[in-house]
Scaffold this motif. Structure first.
Motif, short mmCIF file in Angstrom:
data_model
loop_
_atom_site.label_atom_id
_atom_site.label_comp_id
_atom_site.label_asym_id
_atom_site.label_seq_id
_atom_site.Cartn_x
_atom_site.Cartn_y
_atom_site.Cartn_z
N UNK A 50 -46.86 2.55 47.44
CA UNK A 50 -45.55 2.66 46.78
C UNK A 50 -45.62 2.37 45.29
N UNK A 51 -46.75 1.94 44.80
CA UNK A 51 -46.91 1.71 43.36
C UNK A 51 -47.67 2.84 42.67
N UNK A 52 -47.92 3.89 43.42
CA UNK A 52 -48.71 5.00 42.89
C UNK A 52 -47.92 6.30 42.87
N UNK B 130 -45.28 13.65 42.41
CA UNK B 130 -44.10 12.96 42.90
C UNK B 130 -44.16 11.50 42.49
N UNK B 131 -43.01 10.95 42.15
CA UNK B 131 -42.93 9.54 41.76
C UNK B 131 -43.01 8.65 43.00
N UNK B 132 -43.08 7.36 42.77
CA UNK B 132 -43.29 6.42 43.86
C UNK B 132 -42.20 6.49 44.92
N UNK B 133 -40.99 6.73 44.50
CA UNK B 133 -39.87 6.72 45.44
C UNK B 133 -39.61 8.09 46.05
N UNK C 19 -54.16 10.06 43.52
CA UNK C 19 -53.27 8.92 43.28
C UNK C 19 -53.47 8.40 41.88
N UNK C 20 -52.37 8.03 41.28
CA UNK C 20 -52.39 7.51 39.91
C UNK C 20 -51.62 6.20 39.90
N UNK C 21 -52.20 5.14 39.30
CA UNK C 21 -51.53 3.83 39.36
C UNK C 21 -50.37 3.71 38.39
N UNK C 22 -49.56 4.74 38.33
CA UNK C 22 -48.35 4.75 37.54
C UNK C 22 -47.26 5.30 38.44
#
Length: 129
Positions: free
Chosen positions: A30-32, A51-54, A98-101
């Motif tokens: 959920x943080x990626x 896609x964003x985390x949410x 996955x990207x840590x943003x």
């Protein structure tokens, strides 16, 4: 360790639909921000959608917009790519990344593979005419 495992690819005829899945483990999903890229025969890896985390924000390349949809289920640590009206030019290996943003901000960053630090092994999609 971090693992991204794609599934759902195959050999299909033009016009049909496929849904790819990417199961993620070893990171805080959920943080990626998540994305799908693809690499066709003799081509460079290209951005498809992110896609964003949410799941509230997505961005899709023009060449698949209206046909492909990205979604995610944070409870299952899985991201999906629904592909409709497939065309022969969609033939490629599809990778999730996955990207840590967690947010989609700055298209320069989330559309380029070098800004993703975790990748799956890819799943082959072949579309025959």
């Amino acid at each position: 360790q971090v693992q991204l495992v794609e599934s759902g690819g195959g050999l299909v005829q033009a016009g049909v639909s496929l849904r790819l899945s990417c199961a993620v483990s070893g990171l805080t999903f959920s943080r990626h921000g998540m994305a799908w890229f693809r690499q066709g025969p003799g081509k460079e890896r290209e951005f498809v959608t992110a896609i964003s985390w949410s799941g509230a924000n997505t961005y899709t390349s023009d060449f698949v917009k209206g046909r492909f949809t990205i979604s995610r289920d944070n409870a299952k640590n899985t991201v999906y790519l629904q592909m409709n009206s497939l065309k022969p030019e969609d033939t490629a290996i599809y990778y999730c990344a996955a990207r840590p943003t967690p947010y989609l901000s700055g298209s320069y960053y989330y559309t380029r593979p070098q800004f993703y630090d975790s990748w799956g092994q890819g799943t082959q999609v072949t579309v025959s005419s």
